[in-house]
Design a protein around this motif. Structure first.
Motif, PDB file in Angstrom:
ATOM      1  N   LYS A  48       0.826  -1.198   0.000  1.00  0.00           N
ATOM      2  CA  LYS A  48       0.000   0.000   0.000  1.00  0.00           C
ATOM      3  C   LYS A  48       0.866   1.256   0.000  1.00  0.00           C
ATOM      4  O   LYS A  48       0.569   2.246  -0.703  1.00  0.00           O
ATOM      5  CB  LYS A  48      -0.930   0.003   1.213  1.00  0.00           C
ATOM      6  N   LYS A  49       1.942   1.216   0.763  1.00  0.00           N
ATOM      7  CA  LYS A  49       2.859   2.355   0.811  1.00  0.00           C
ATOM      8  C   LYS A  49       3.459   2.612  -0.573  1.00  0.00           C
ATOM      9  O   LYS A  49       3.543   3.766  -1.026  1.00  0.00           O
ATOM     10  CB  LYS A  49       3.969   2.075   1.824  1.00  0.00           C
ATOM     11  N   ALA A  50       3.872   1.538  -1.259  1.00  0.00           N
ATOM     12  CA  ALA A  50       4.458   1.681  -2.589  1.00  0.00           C
ATOM     13  C   ALA A  50       3.422   2.167  -3.596  1.00  0.00           C
ATOM     14  O   ALA A  50       3.706   3.033  -4.440  1.00  0.00           O
ATOM     15  CB  ALA A  50       5.052   0.346  -3.038  1.00  0.00           C
ATOM     16  N   GLU A  51       2.207   1.637  -3.531  1.00  0.00           N
ATOM     17  CA  GLU A  51       1.144   2.064  -4.444  1.00  0.00           C
ATOM     18  C   GLU A  51       0.818   3.542  -4.251  1.00  0.00           C
ATOM     19  O   GLU A  51       0.659   4.295  -5.228  1.00  0.00           O
ATOM     20  CB  GLU A  51      -0.118   1.227  -4.197  1.00  0.00           C
ATOM     21  N   THR A  52       0.740   3.971  -3.005  1.00  0.00           N
ATOM     22  CA  THR A  52       0.410   5.365  -2.710  1.00  0.00           C
ATOM     23  C   THR A  52       1.529   6.299  -3.153  1.00  0.00           C
ATOM     24  O   THR A  52       1.280   7.366  -3.729  1.00  0.00           O
ATOM     25  CB  THR A  52       0.163   5.541  -1.192  1.00  0.00           C
ATOM     26  N   LYS A  96       2.955   4.921 -11.516  1.00  0.00           N
ATOM     27  CA  LYS A  96       4.234   4.265 -11.783  1.00  0.00           C
ATOM     28  C   LYS A  96       4.360   2.920 -11.071  1.00  0.00           C
ATOM     29  O   LYS A  96       5.313   2.175 -11.305  1.00  0.00           O
ATOM     30  CB  LYS A  96       5.392   5.170 -11.346  1.00  0.00           C
ATOM     31  N   PHE A  97       3.400   2.608 -10.203  1.00  0.00           N
ATOM     32  CA  PHE A  97       3.466   1.337  -9.471  1.00  0.00           C
ATOM     33  C   PHE A  97       3.228   0.173 -10.422  1.00  0.00           C
ATOM     34  O   PHE A  97       2.249   0.149 -11.168  1.00  0.00           O
ATOM     35  CB  PHE A  97       2.430   1.307  -8.346  1.00  0.00           C
ATOM     36  N   ALA A 106       6.799  -5.747 -10.722  1.00  0.00           N
ATOM     37  CA  ALA A 106       8.077  -5.270 -10.194  1.00  0.00           C
ATOM     38  C   ALA A 106       8.089  -5.311  -8.664  1.00  0.00           C
ATOM     39  O   ALA A 106       9.107  -5.647  -8.046  1.00  0.00           O
ATOM     40  CB  ALA A 106       8.343  -3.849 -10.683  1.00  0.00           C
ATOM     41  N   PHE A 107       6.942  -4.979  -8.061  1.00  0.00           N
ATOM     42  CA  PHE A 107       6.869  -5.020  -6.597  1.00  0.00           C
ATOM     43  C   PHE A 107       7.065  -6.438  -6.084  1.00  0.00           C
ATOM     44  O   PHE A 107       7.858  -6.686  -5.165  1.00  0.00           O
ATOM     45  CB  PHE A 107       5.528  -4.465  -6.116  1.00  0.00           C
ATOM     46  N   ALA A 111      13.681   1.556  -0.704  1.00  0.00           N
ATOM     47  CA  ALA A 111      14.630   1.711  -1.811  1.00  0.00           C
ATOM     48  C   ALA A 111      13.916   1.533  -3.154  1.00  0.00           C
ATOM     49  O   ALA A 111      14.217   2.231  -4.132  1.00  0.00           O
ATOM     50  CB  ALA A 111      15.760   0.695  -1.666  1.00  0.00           C
ATOM     51  N   PHE A 112      12.959   0.591  -3.202  1.00  0.00           N
ATOM     52  CA  PHE A 112      12.177   0.350  -4.413  1.00  0.00           C
ATOM     53  C   PHE A 112      11.378   1.605  -4.791  1.00  0.00           C
ATOM     54  O   PHE A 112      11.332   2.006  -5.956  1.00  0.00           O
ATOM     55  CB  PHE A 112      11.236  -0.837  -4.164  1.00  0.00           C
ATOM     56  N   ILE A 113      10.776   2.233  -3.801  1.00  0.00           N
ATOM     57  CA  ILE A 113      10.002   3.453  -4.044  1.00  0.00           C
ATOM     58  C   ILE A 113      10.903   4.569  -4.557  1.00  0.00           C
ATOM     59  O   ILE A 113      10.586   5.253  -5.539  1.00  0.00           O
ATOM     60  CB  ILE A 113       9.273   3.884  -2.761  1.00  0.00           C
TER      61      ILE A 113
END
Length: 555
Positions: free
Chosen positions: A513-517, A522-523, A527-528, A549-551
């Motif tokens: 959720k943090k990465a999507e937000t 671009k999510f 890749a996640f 780091a991914f974000i």
């Protein structure tokens, strides 16, 4: 020896020391290893030295890969030291595992040549010494109040009685001698078979008779009558240490309990929505009772259950490329839980295979007590144990080339079981659980893991009885009563392990959720997922650093 996947000289030295020490435990004379008090004392001294040595490594100079390796080694070393401090090694038994069950794995040996035949025979020969070592430890544990309660030991009967056979050919340990390898002559093969028969009849069977006598006549009368880990020496500190290890956090067990209560309430609301969808007018208990007894949810033969599980597995395989950029080379098959384990075993499990093995990974399905194996739970079970759960994660980890060898076989429940439970959650997105009863089955599995947070702490820190735990789980999930009883005994035997699933899954969902937000359009889900699986098993703290780091890299 050289360590591939390691740059820092100090870290290489530490890993080489661990490799050398581990190999010294096993030798031609002791191919099953030694497990004496003196061996654990020597290991403790070695680990204390490692602790000092690892602290001297400057983390600021390490690249990401080395930093992850060092962090995992420190985490593992801390647990090994705690294993000695709390004397966990004096209690080498679980409800479905133990030293005598681990040894059965040797029966899966594939003999390809004379050397391998001799190695297998040597292991059969030293089995009495292996048993001696463990019984000595268990007896010491009994004196100190460190043991399993009767309900756990009573459930182990099939794990030793199954090896007390009236003919050698019925023994699992004779299996390696059934098929002759091409590299061994007929004359030599007959000699190996004769030696194998003699050892199985004169050594292996008598040792399992000995174990039966020990467990039933010596262990049971002396074992503790309490259930909770806090009732053993070490008390609350012992249980908190187990919680720390299995969650890879320092989360107080009371916080685990509160998270469990919150999750149970959330999932129950979703269950009620499914009941409305199918127009069921009774309450949750009545709905669960219907699911447990309606024959339309159950199959009549083991073969039919294995076929259904195989069909679901292949449907999942077809969808995987949409959600994963990297898939493993190693395949997997669907197999029944081995007969000697099945009576007290869970609904299914993944049994991995080394990447160099001549057979694939195995998704085990329990085909005993068919009235306890509902179809509505089979999609969740398959997503969890096969793909994209345990098989996909474990097989990809074995293929990692940039990490040192120890990380290709390393496993932590919060990560591995958290990922497998997240895989069940992902199943909805992948197009599964279209049938409302199957959807309720997924919620049952989710509720099952949420209840574990409550039950585990309840049993081990709040004085819950077995009956309380059974009632709590039976009233909130559509698991069969057989499965409920099996599960509760497992929680009693293995403090803290059961909470790792839900804690790990919640963390992975939080990080997604943090990465999507953060990334918005671009999510990339593929890749996640590839990132989560890219380093093999890690602690939840390391996984959070990887996600950050991914974000940053994708922004």
């Amino acid at each position: 020896m050289a360590q591939f996947g390691v740059k820092d000289p100090g870290l290489k030295k530490v890993i080489n020391k661990i490799d050398s020490f581990s190999k010294a435990v096993y030798s031609d004379s002791f191919p099953l290893g030694r497990f004496r008090q003196s061996d654990y004392e020597r290991s403790y001294s070695f680990r204390k030295g490692l602790e000092i040595e690892m602290k001297s490594i400057d983390k600021k100079t390490l690249d990401t890969n080395d930093l992850i390796s060092l962090s995992l080694l420190e985490f593992e070393n801390k647990d090994r030291l705690a294993d000695y401090d709390f004397k966990h090694y004096l209690n080498p038994l679980l409800s479905d595992d133990g030293f005598h069950i681990t040894f059965v794995g040797e029966s899966g040996t594939v003999i390809n040549n004379g050397k391998e035949a001799e190695q297998y025979l040597k292991k059969l020969q030293v089995f009495p010494m292996y048993v001696d070592d463990h019984l000595t430890l268990i007896r010491e544990g009994l004196k100190l109040g460190i043991s399993q309660p009767p309900v756990v030991i009573e459930g182990l009967r099939s794990t030793y009685e199954g090896h007390i056979v009236d003919s050698v050919e019925k023994s699992m340990f004779y299996r390696p001698f059934i098929k002759k390898p091409l590299s061994i002559s007929e004359q030599d093969w007959v000699k190996y078979q004769q030696r194998g028969r003699q050892m199985i009849w004169s050594i292996i069977v008598p040792q399992y008779v000995r174990l039966k006598k020990f467990f039933e006549e010596e262990y049971l009368p002396k074992t503790r009558r309490t259930l909770g880990a806090t009732e053993m020496p070490g008390g609350q500190n012992l249980y908190q240490q187990r919680v720390d290890f299995f969650t890879t956090t320092q989360m107080p067990y009371e916080e685990v309990y509160q998270i469990g209560l919150k999750e149970v309430a959330r999932i129950e609301t979703e269950m009620q929505e499914v009941m409305k969808e199918v127009k069921f007018t009774g309450g949750l208990k009545a709905f669960i009772a219907m699911l447990r007894t309606d024959p339309k949810f159950y199959l009549n033969t083991p073969e039919a259950l294995l076929k259904e599980a195989s069909y679901i597995a292949k449907r999942i395989d077809w969808v995987l490329p949409k959600y994963f950029g990297k898939l493993p080379r190693q395949p997997y098959g669907v197999q029944p839980v081995p007969a000697f384990l099945a009576p007290g075993y869970t609904a299914g499990r993944y049994s991995g295979a080394p990447i160099s093995s001549t057979h694939a990974g195995e998704y085990w399905v329990n085909t005993t007590s068919l009235s306890s194996r509902p179809l509505y739970a089979l999609e969740s079970l398959t997503l969890h144990e096969a793909v994209p759960g345990h098989h996909l994660q474990a097989a990809l980890t074995q293929e990692l080339q940039h990490v040192p060898a120890f990380r290709r076989n390393y496993y932590l429940s919060a990560y591995g079981e958290g990922w497998a439970l997240y895989s069940e959650y992902l199943g909805t997105e992948m197009g599964f659980f279209q049938d409302p009863y199957s959807r309720f089955g997924r919620l049952t599995y989710d509720m099952w893991r949420a209840c574990r947070l409550v039950i585990d702490v309840g049993i081990h820190a709040k004085g819950w009885t077995r009956e309380q735990a059974v009632e709590y789980l039976a009233d909130r999930t559509a698991l069969s009563i057989h499965e409920v009883n099996t599960e509760v005994v497992r929680y009693i035997a293995w403090p803290g392990q059961a909470i790792s699933y839900k804690i790990g899954e919640l963390k992975i969902r939080e990080l997604r959720k943090k990465a999507e937000t953060s990334l918005g359009p671009k999510f990339d889900i593929r890749a996640f997922h590839d990132m989560v699986l890219s380093q093999g098993t890690v602690t939840l703290a390391i996984l959070e650093q990887m996600t950050n780091a991914f974000i940053a890299a994708n922004k």
